[in-house]
Design an enzyme around this catalytic site. Structure first.
Site, short mmCIF file in Angstrom:
data_model
loop_
_atom_site.label_atom_id
_atom_site.label_comp_id
_atom_site.label_asym_id
_atom_site.label_seq_id
_atom_site.Cartn_x
_atom_site.Cartn_y
_atom_site.Cartn_z
CG PHE A 32 23.75 55.59 37.23
CD1 PHE A 32 24.70 55.92 38.06
CD2 PHE A 32 22.53 55.91 37.44
CE1 PHE A 32 24.83 56.88 39.03
CE2 PHE A 32 22.53 57.08 38.23
CZ PHE A 32 23.67 57.68 39.10
N GLY A 33 22.65 52.79 39.04
CA GLY A 33 21.45 52.37 39.88
C GLY A 33 21.21 53.78 40.77
CE1 TYR A 34 17.23 55.15 37.72
CE2 TYR A 34 15.87 56.05 39.21
CZ TYR A 34 16.02 55.37 38.05
OH TYR A 34 14.76 55.13 37.10
N GLY A 35 18.16 54.19 42.54
CA GLY A 35 16.82 54.06 43.16
C GLY A 35 16.88 52.68 44.04
CB SER A 36 14.91 49.42 44.10
OG SER A 36 14.83 49.21 42.56
CD GLU A 74 13.66 47.58 38.68
OE1 GLU A 74 12.64 48.15 38.75
OE2 GLU A 74 14.70 47.17 39.51
C1 BEZ Z 1 17.39 52.12 39.94
O1 BEZ Z 1 17.74 51.82 40.99
O2 BEZ Z 1 18.41 52.60 39.16
C2 BEZ Z 1 16.27 51.77 39.40
C3 BEZ Z 1 14.92 52.37 39.66
C4 BEZ Z 1 13.85 52.28 39.25
C5 BEZ Z 1 13.96 51.12 37.96
C6 BEZ Z 1 14.95 50.76 37.51
C7 BEZ Z 1 16.13 50.94 38.25
#
Ligand code: BEZ
Length: 191
Positions: free
Chosen positions: A24-28, A99
């Site tokens: 699951f990706g929530y950011g980059s 990460e």
């Molecule tokens: C993400 O996009 O899910 C994510 C954000 C920060 C660190 C690792 C993953």
């Protein structure tokens, strides 16, 4: 907890028996997809919110001058929408390195927009990690982002690409958009 969590993550879940794993990706991970995937689709997790509360020593800042990047904070009743990727387990070797600045991976239930559910791995930097910065007024977070940069580029690029990636998913995140509204005039002032 030390900053570099890559070796801790290798020990957390034995993924060798899996043919594929959901991430699951929530950011980059929404806008920077530098890994192969078998399938992807929008998904949400419940009880978590995105927050620019984690320090970045290795991507959008430096150890001397950390940038601000996302983590997830437990928020009962909230939904966090992002992008889910079905990947082969080897992809986590790359992601654990990418990460590594305080993030540990956890399995979480995910709901897909089509009504299906699955468990997926998500990277979370918790309050006890050494790079955690915590809450601040949105205007202070924007000023911090405006002045920060690191090996992966300007901190502001992270926020602006994330905002666009979320809009492409039909998501307007009030925390992200609140920071963007403070950030854009600061960036204009730097031109
Ligand atoms: C993400 O996009 O899910 C994510 C954000 C920060 C660190 C690792 C993953």
């Amino acid at each position: 907890m030390s900053h570099d969590t890559s070796s801790l993550n290798k020990q957390r879940q034995d993924l060798s028996a899996y043919e594929s794993v959901w991430l699951f990706g929530y950011g980059s991970l929404i806008y920077k997809v530098d890994f192969p995937y078998l399938e992807r689709k929008p998904a949400s997790i419940t009880g978590w919110s995105r927050r620019f509360w984690q320090g970045s020593h290795d991507h959008r800042g430096t150890p001397e001058s950390p940038g601000r990047v996302l983590t997830l904070i437990e928020t009962p009743g909230e939904q966090c929408t992002g992008m889910a990727y079905r990947v082969s387990p080897e992809v986590f070797e790359h992601l654990d390195h990418r990460e590594k600045n305080g993030y540990l991976r956890f399995f979480t239930p995910m709901q897909f927009n089509d009504g299906h559910q699955a468990d997926g791995l998500v990277y979370i930097a918790s309050k006890d990690n050494a790079a955690f910065l915590g809450d601040a007024p949105l205007s202070d977070i924007a000023a911090h982002i405006a002045r920060s940069r690191g090996p992966s580029g300007e901190n502001s690029e992270y926020l602006l690409k994330l905002s666009q990636g979320l809009r492409d998913l039909g998501v307007v995140d009030p925390h992200v958009e609140g920071i963007r509204q403070h950030l854009e005039p600061l960036l204009k002032g730097q031109e």
